[in-house]
Design an enzyme around this catalytic site. Sequence first.
Site, PDB file in Angstrom:
ATOM      1  N   TYR A   1      -2.136   5.870  -4.503  1.00 56.16           N
ATOM      2  CA  TYR A   1      -3.236   6.821  -4.302  1.00 56.16           C
ATOM      3  C   TYR A   1      -2.871   8.112  -5.021  1.00 56.16           C
ATOM      4  CZ  TYR A   1      -5.761   4.157  -0.710  1.00 56.16           C
ATOM      5  OH  TYR A   1      -6.508   3.228  -0.037  1.00 56.16           O
TER       6      TYR A   1
ATOM      7  N   LYS B   1      -7.730  -0.461  -9.539  1.00 57.26           N
ATOM      8  CA  LYS B   1      -8.231  -1.264  -8.423  1.00 57.26           C
ATOM      9  C   LYS B   1      -9.541  -0.643  -7.930  1.00 57.26           C
ATOM     10  CE  LYS B   1      -6.772  -2.826  -3.825  1.00 57.26           C
ATOM     11  NZ  LYS B   1      -7.743  -2.158  -2.988  1.00 57.26           N
TER      12      LYS B   1
ATOM     13  N   SER C   1       0.827  -1.211   0.000  1.00 57.57           N
ATOM     14  CA  SER C   1       0.000   0.000   0.000  1.00 57.57           C
ATOM     15  C   SER C   1       0.861   1.260   0.000  1.00 57.57           C
ATOM     16  CB  SER C   1      -0.880  -0.014   1.253  1.00 57.57           C
ATOM     17  OG  SER C   1      -1.484   1.241   1.453  1.00 57.57           O
TER      18      SER C   1
ATOM     19  N   THR D   1      -5.724   2.911  -7.103  1.00 61.06           N
ATOM     20  CA  THR D   1      -7.010   2.683  -6.427  1.00 61.06           C
ATOM     21  C   THR D   1      -7.976   3.787  -6.834  1.00 61.06           C
ATOM     22  OG1 THR D   1      -5.957   1.556  -4.598  1.00 61.06           O
ATOM     23  CG2 THR D   1      -8.128   2.493  -4.170  1.00 61.06           C
TER      24      THR D   1
ATOM     25  N   HIS E   1     -13.433  -2.504  -2.407  1.00 64.66           N
ATOM     26  CA  HIS E   1     -12.580  -2.148  -1.266  1.00 64.66           C
ATOM     27  C   HIS E   1     -13.028  -2.893   0.000  1.00 64.66           C
ATOM     28  CE1 HIS E   1      -9.389   1.017  -0.741  1.00 64.66           C
ATOM     29  NE2 HIS E   1      -9.586   0.754   0.526  1.00 64.66           N
TER      30      HIS E   1
HETATM   31  C1  LIG Z   1      -7.436  -3.021   7.041  1.00 71.75           C
HETATM   32  C2  LIG Z   1      -7.514  -2.775   5.562  1.00 71.75           C
HETATM   33  C3  LIG Z   1      -6.703  -1.796   4.996  1.00 71.75           C
HETATM   34  C4  LIG Z   1      -6.752  -1.560   3.617  1.00 71.75           C
HETATM   35  N1  LIG Z   1      -5.908  -0.631   3.058  1.00 71.75           N
HETATM   36  C5  LIG Z   1      -5.931  -0.435   1.714  1.00 71.75           C
HETATM   37  C6  LIG Z   1      -5.037   0.482   1.102  1.00 71.75           C
HETATM   38  O1  LIG Z   1      -4.196   1.094   1.756  1.00 71.75           O
HETATM   39  N2  LIG Z   1      -5.115   0.653  -0.239  1.00 71.75           N
HETATM   40  C7  LIG Z   1      -6.014  -0.023  -1.018  1.00 71.75           C
HETATM   41  O2  LIG Z   1      -6.073   0.164  -2.232  1.00 71.75           O
HETATM   42  N3  LIG Z   1      -6.863  -0.927  -0.459  1.00 71.75           N
HETATM   43  C8  LIG Z   1      -6.838  -1.140   0.868  1.00 71.75           C
HETATM   44  N4  LIG Z   1      -7.691  -2.052   1.433  1.00 71.75           N
HETATM   45  C9  LIG Z   1      -8.587  -2.847   0.551  1.00 71.75           C
HETATM   46  C10 LIG Z   1      -7.915  -4.143   0.112  1.00 71.75           C
HETATM   47  O3  LIG Z   1      -6.879  -3.892  -0.795  1.00 71.75           O
HETATM   48  C11 LIG Z   1      -8.938  -5.084  -0.549  1.00 71.75           C
HETATM   49  O4  LIG Z   1      -9.596  -4.397  -1.582  1.00 71.75           O
HETATM   50  C12 LIG Z   1      -9.972  -5.614   0.429  1.00 71.75           C
HETATM   51  O5  LIG Z   1      -9.356  -5.960   1.649  1.00 71.75           O
HETATM   52  C13 LIG Z   1     -10.683  -6.815  -0.144  1.00 71.75           C
HETATM   53  O6  LIG Z   1     -11.656  -7.292   0.729  1.00 71.75           O
HETATM   54  P1  LIG Z   1     -11.416  -8.474   1.787  1.00 71.75           P
HETATM   55  O7  LIG Z   1     -10.719  -7.855   2.963  1.00 71.75           O
HETATM   56  O8  LIG Z   1     -12.786  -8.926   2.095  1.00 71.75           O
HETATM   57  O9  LIG Z   1     -10.554  -9.505   1.123  1.00 71.75           O
HETATM   58  C14 LIG Z   1      -7.666  -2.304   2.811  1.00 71.75           C
HETATM   59  C15 LIG Z   1      -8.462  -3.284   3.403  1.00 71.75           C
HETATM   60  C16 LIG Z   1      -8.393  -3.527   4.754  1.00 71.75           C
HETATM   61  C17 LIG Z   1      -9.257  -4.622   5.348  1.00 71.75           C
END
Ligand SMILES: Cc1cc2nc3c(=O)[nH]c(=O)nc-3n(C[C@H](O)[C@H](O)[C@H](O)COP(=O)(O)O)c2cc1C
Length: 383
Positions: free
Chosen positions: A132, A255, A109, A158, A279
Site C-alpha cells: 500500500y 493489483k 498483505s 494495490t 478488490h
Molecule cells: C477479508 C479480506 C481482506 C483483504 N485484504 C486485502 C489487503 O490487505 N490488500 C489487498 O490488496 N487486497 C485485500 N483483499 C482483496 C483480495 O486481495 C482479493 O482482491 C479479493 O479477495 C478477491 O475477491 P474474492 O474474495 O472474491 O476472491 C482482501 C479481501 C478480503 C476478502
Amino acid sequence: MKLKDCHNFNDFRLLAEKKLPSPIFHYIDGAADDEITYQRNTSAFDDVDLVPNVLRGVEEVDLSTTIFGKKLALPFYLAPTALQRLFHYEGERAVARAAKKFNTMFGVSALATVSVEEIATITDGPKMFQFYFHKDRGLNDSCLERAKAAKFDVLALTVDTITGGNRERDLRTGFTSPPQLTLNSLWSFATRPMWGINYMTRGKFELPHLQDFVKEGTGTNTSIGNYFSTMLDQSMSWKDAERLCAQWGGHFALKGVMSVADARRAVDIGCTGIMVSNHGGRQLDGSRAPFDQLAEIVDAVGDKLDVICEGGIHRGTHMLKALSVGAKACSGGRLYLYALAAGGQAGVERAIGKYRDELVRDMKLMGCRKISDLNRDNLRYRK
Ligand SMILES: Cc1cc2nc3c(=O)[nH]c(=O)nc-3n(C[C@H](O)[C@H](O)[C@H](O)COP(=O)(O)O)c2cc1C
C-alpha cells in the site's frame, strides 16, 4: 458441521460463520454498498458455458502455470488479505504452510499479522508482497526493503483502494482492528468462546509491517476504512507507480486494474503482471466484474505481461473459464479465508485440495491435458 463435511466454497463459508464472531465474519463476507459488484463477480461466470472436447487421452493432467517467472503447480494462488490472525490464531503461518505444500504462490498483505521475515522462514515457495502506498515515505521504504531482503518474488501495488469502500456491514457490526466488543456484537463473541480464548492466549495481535511507524490498526482500535482514508496517499499517480517499480527492481504488478488504458500504461511503466480485480467487490460497487472485463484486457496486453483474473471464484470451472479467455492464472481471497476460519492450516489445505481435484476432474471432462490447451474455442457466451 465439521471440516470433513466441507466439500465446497459454501460449506467452508457456513462453517466459518459458525466459528467467527459476527463482526469478523462480515468483514470477510461483506463488500461495498449494495454488494452488486460482489455478486456479479461470481455470476459473471454463469453467462459463459464450457464446450468440452472428447476422446483426447487425458489420463495425465498438468495444472502448472508460470507467472512472474515462477512455476506454480496450480493455476491459482492465494491473494493477499489483511488481518489473518483474526480469522484463525495461526493466521498467515497456516496459509504460508498450505501454499508451500501445494507449491502455489502466497500473497502477503501489507496488513499481515505475521512479518515477511517470518513468512520467509516458513516457505521458500513463491511469495508476493502486497504494497500500500502510504503518505509516510519512511513506512513505504521500510515495507519495500523488508520484502526485498526477505526475497519475495513479486511486489504488487494495490491501486483500487485510493479511499476506503463503503462497507456497510462493518458499520453495522462495528468491526475494528483489533476487534473491540460493542453492544451489538457482544452476543456473537460470547457464543464463540473458542475464538476468544485462542485470540487472547495464542500470542499478541500485531501488524508487524506498520507498527514501528503508526498507531492505526496496532495499539488503537481503528476501522479499515479509516486506515485507507487517513494513511494512504490519495495523490498516488503513475509516476509514483513507475518509481516504485524501478525501486523494487524485480517482478512488479498492479493489483486492481480494470481498464484497457490502464493495462497498457502498466506495460509502459515496466509491470510484469496485472491483477484484473475490483478488490472482491469491496471498493466501487457498480463496477464491472473481472471476468466480464478479462477478454478485452487480454487482447490488449496478454502477450506483454501476465494477466491474472481475481475475484468471485468459487469453483474449478470458474478458473477454467478465466484461463480459457487467456488469464495466465487466477487468484482469490475468500476461496481460502473461510477455510482458514473453519480449520486453520488443515482448512486451507482442504480447500486448495478440493479446488485442485475439481480442476483435474474438469480438465479431463473438457478433454484438456495442460492449461495451454484451454482457449476461447472452449467457450460459448449465452448473450
Ligand atoms: C477479508 C479480506 C481482506 C483483504 N485484504 C486485502 C489487503 O490487505 N490488500 C489487498 O490488496 N487486497 C485485500 N483483499 C482483496 C483480495 O486481495 C482479493 O482482491 C479479493 O479477495 C478477491 O475477491 P474474492 O474474495 O472474491 O476472491 C482482501 C479481501 C478480503 C476478502
